[in-house]
Design a protein around this motif. Structure first.
Motif, PDB file in Angstrom:
ATOM      1  N   GLU A 189       0.819  -1.220   0.000  1.00  0.00           N
ATOM      2  CA  GLU A 189       0.000   0.000   0.000  1.00  0.00           C
ATOM      3  C   GLU A 189       0.850   1.267   0.000  1.00  0.00           C
ATOM      4  N   LEU A 190       2.156   1.101   0.193  1.00  0.00           N
ATOM      5  CA  LEU A 190       2.988   2.287   0.409  1.00  0.00           C
ATOM      6  C   LEU A 190       3.373   2.966  -0.897  1.00  0.00           C
ATOM      7  N   SER A 193       5.721   7.139   5.513  1.00  0.00           N
ATOM      8  CA  SER A 193       6.230   8.140   6.466  1.00  0.00           C
ATOM      9  C   SER A 193       7.211   7.488   7.446  1.00  0.00           C
ATOM     10  N   ALA A 205       6.412  -2.671   9.654  1.00  0.00           N
ATOM     11  CA  ALA A 205       5.196  -3.322   9.139  1.00  0.00           C
ATOM     12  C   ALA A 205       5.442  -4.774   8.745  1.00  0.00           C
ATOM     13  N   SER A 233       2.858  -8.519  11.876  1.00  0.00           N
ATOM     14  CA  SER A 233       1.773  -9.087  12.685  1.00  0.00           C
ATOM     15  C   SER A 233       1.402 -10.441  12.097  1.00  0.00           C
ATOM     16  N   ASP A 255       2.053 -10.746   5.851  1.00  0.00           N
ATOM     17  CA  ASP A 255       3.073 -10.271   6.770  1.00  0.00           C
ATOM     18  C   ASP A 255       4.273 -11.207   6.688  1.00  0.00           C
ATOM     19  N   PRO A 265       2.634   4.122  12.243  1.00  0.00           N
ATOM     20  CA  PRO A 265       3.681   5.119  12.525  1.00  0.00           C
ATOM     21  C   PRO A 265       3.868   5.450  14.012  1.00  0.00           C
TER      22      PRO A 265
HETATM   23  P1  AMP Z   1       1.020  -3.571   9.285  1.00  0.00           P
HETATM   24  O1  AMP Z   1       1.974  -3.643  10.422  1.00  0.00           O
HETATM   25  O2  AMP Z   1       1.601  -4.025   7.999  1.00  0.00           O
HETATM   26  O3  AMP Z   1      -0.279  -4.244   9.595  1.00  0.00           O
HETATM   27  O4  AMP Z   1       0.686  -2.026   9.105  1.00  0.00           O
HETATM   28  C1  AMP Z   1      -0.035  -1.336  10.089  1.00  0.00           C
HETATM   29  C2  AMP Z   1      -0.458   0.009   9.580  1.00  0.00           C
HETATM   30  O5  AMP Z   1       0.671   0.827   9.386  1.00  0.00           O
HETATM   31  C3  AMP Z   1      -1.179  -0.017   8.238  1.00  0.00           C
HETATM   32  O6  AMP Z   1      -2.221   0.927   8.264  1.00  0.00           O
HETATM   33  C4  AMP Z   1      -0.102   0.409   7.290  1.00  0.00           C
HETATM   34  O7  AMP Z   1      -0.626   0.991   6.130  1.00  0.00           O
HETATM   35  C5  AMP Z   1       0.672   1.405   8.102  1.00  0.00           C
HETATM   36  N1  AMP Z   1       2.029   1.494   7.604  1.00  0.00           N
HETATM   37  C6  AMP Z   1       2.812   0.445   7.332  1.00  0.00           C
HETATM   38  N2  AMP Z   1       4.008   0.854   6.881  1.00  0.00           N
HETATM   39  C7  AMP Z   1       3.983   2.193   6.882  1.00  0.00           C
HETATM   40  C8  AMP Z   1       4.923   3.172   6.513  1.00  0.00           C
HETATM   41  N3  AMP Z   1       6.131   2.847   6.042  1.00  0.00           N
HETATM   42  N4  AMP Z   1       4.570   4.460   6.632  1.00  0.00           N
HETATM   43  C9  AMP Z   1       3.344   4.773   7.095  1.00  0.00           C
HETATM   44  N5  AMP Z   1       2.418   3.897   7.446  1.00  0.00           N
HETATM   45  C10 AMP Z   1       2.710   2.610   7.338  1.00  0.00           C
END
Ligand code: AMP
Ligand code: MG
Length: 396
Positions: A181-182, A197, A243, A246, A251, A294
């Protein structure tokens, strides 16, 4: 699942300093001293004047005295002036005390006429003299290895003639964001995309800790992309991923780290936010897998990564001290986990007052911006009354 303290101990026991180098003292601000420093000479180097005035014999000044001025010692002056009975030598701050003198009278306490100085006030032996070695004795260990260098330490090193100083090497820390998604900063957002971010935020936290950030960009949610980026990251001294740690379908971080020989030391910590944090080691290098959110990424950086980086850079103190702050309002939490509460800090009557920065949901970045500190709320407690003192970790 380890507690906050257990997880932090595991991390700190796993890492060690990465090495040292010599840098110019004038450029060593913020670095960590790698060796004890002993004084090669005393400070001050010789008895010298603490004031602009007159070097005298205190015994000549018991009543109102009129002394003949027989010499002049400017700052840096090393003339052959000697103070003989009934005489004075004009002296500037820092000039060596001439033989025969045992006191300096500040100019303001004198008047001068026809080559004589008139003294009215009391004069005591040793007054306004900075004595050889009164600050530092030759051979004293004045700075200890592991000390962070601030302007004060730089001043001490320079005073002792140390043009170069042994410091711990800056740790190079690779930063990898993961997720399909990034998009990169600068690209236009659209529904379903999230600006990366975490990379700039974690890089900023790394630099704030005094280390160097190596940005690896984004790994997409497939094994190959993860593997490529992670193997690049393992060339640095430490790797931080965010990220994908989880239990979601895609993941992949833990799976790929394991494939690449990163030995897991823990996965999940009993804290909130930041529970899904993983830590492992590969060839003596730490690998931190922080949550993607974040807010959670920054809090877990503070809790685990920063202390580790400081230890790798030889710091003697790696954890920020907890200080007490008084809660401005009641706070409730669920039992079982240490909670990090984002709080604003005010100083009232010399005491820290902590107020919740607002919505503590991990999705709310705004309250991270408003937070000056994290209150560390113990696992077993559930409610904290207004007026109660809690431990806080002051940020920045
Ligand atoms: P995850 O740990 O993959 O489940 O991500 C948790 C949340 O953090 C999701 O909403 C992601 O879109 C957001 N997220 C993951 N990586 C980043 C990043 N590099 N910058 C900003 N938000 C992020
Ligand atoms: Mg994800």
């Amino acid at each position: 699942m380890p507690t906050y303290e257990e997880a932090r101990s595991i991390v700190l026991e796993s890492v060690a300093p990465v090495g040292t180098e010599r840098v110019e003292t004038g450029r060593a601000m913020g670095r960590t001293l790698a060796e004890d420093v002993a004084a090669p000479w005393p400070l001050p180097f010789c008895d010298n004047s603490a004031m602009d005035g007159y070097a005298v014999r205190a015994a000549d000044c018991s009543g109102a005295a009129r002394l003949k001025v027989t010499g002049y010692l400017p700052a840096g002056g090393t003339g052959s002036a000697v103070v003989t009975p009934g005489c004075a030598v004009k002296i500037m701050t820092g000039a060596p005390i001439p033989p025969g003198s045992d006191a300096v009278i500040p100019s303001e306490e004198t008047s001068v006429a026809d080559g004589h100085v008139v003294v009215t006030g009391r004069v005591t032996v040793r007054q306004h003299i900075r004595f050889r070695a009164e600050d530092v004795r030759e051979g004293d260990v004045v700075l200890q290895g592991g000390t962070p260098l601030r302007p004060s330490e730089i001043s001490m090193l320079a005073s002792l003639g140390k043009a170069f100083v042994p410091v711990y090497r800056k740790v190079r820390v690779a930063v990898l964001s993961t997720g399909d998604e990034l998009i990169e900063l600068g690209e236009a957002p659209s529904p379903g995309t999230i600006i990366n971010s975490n990379s700039p935020a974690i890089a900023a936290a790394i630099r704030e800790a005094g280390a160097e950030a190596v940005l690896l960009g984004i790994a997409r949610d497939d094994v190959e992309s993860h593997a490529n980026k992670i193997s690049e990251g393992l060339k640095a001294d430490a790797l931080i991923t965010t990220a994908g740690v989880s239990a979601g379908d895609r993941d992949l971080v833990r799976e790929v780290l394991a494939q690449m020989g990163v030995e897991s030391r823990f996965w999940r910590v009993d804290i909130k936010p930041g529970g899904p944090t993983a830590f492992g080691m590969k060839d003596g290098k730490p690998v931190f897998s922080l949550p993607g959110n974040p807010v959670s990424a920054l809090i877990t950086f503070e809790a685990f990564v920063r202390p580790a980086l400081l230890r790798m850079m030889g710091r003697n103190r790696v954890v920020r001290p907890l200080v007490k702050a008084t809660l401005a309002g009641e706070v409730r939490k669920k039992p079982g986990k240490v909670n990090f509460l984002r709080v604003g800090i005010e100083v009232r009557d010399g005491e820290y007052i902590a107020s919740s920065a607002g919505d503590q949901n991990t999705g709310i970045l705004r309250t991270m911006v408003l937070a000056d500190a994290l209150a560390v709320l113990p696992a077993d407690r559930t409610s904290f009354a207004a007026g109660e003192k809690v431990d806080v970790l002051l940020l920045g």
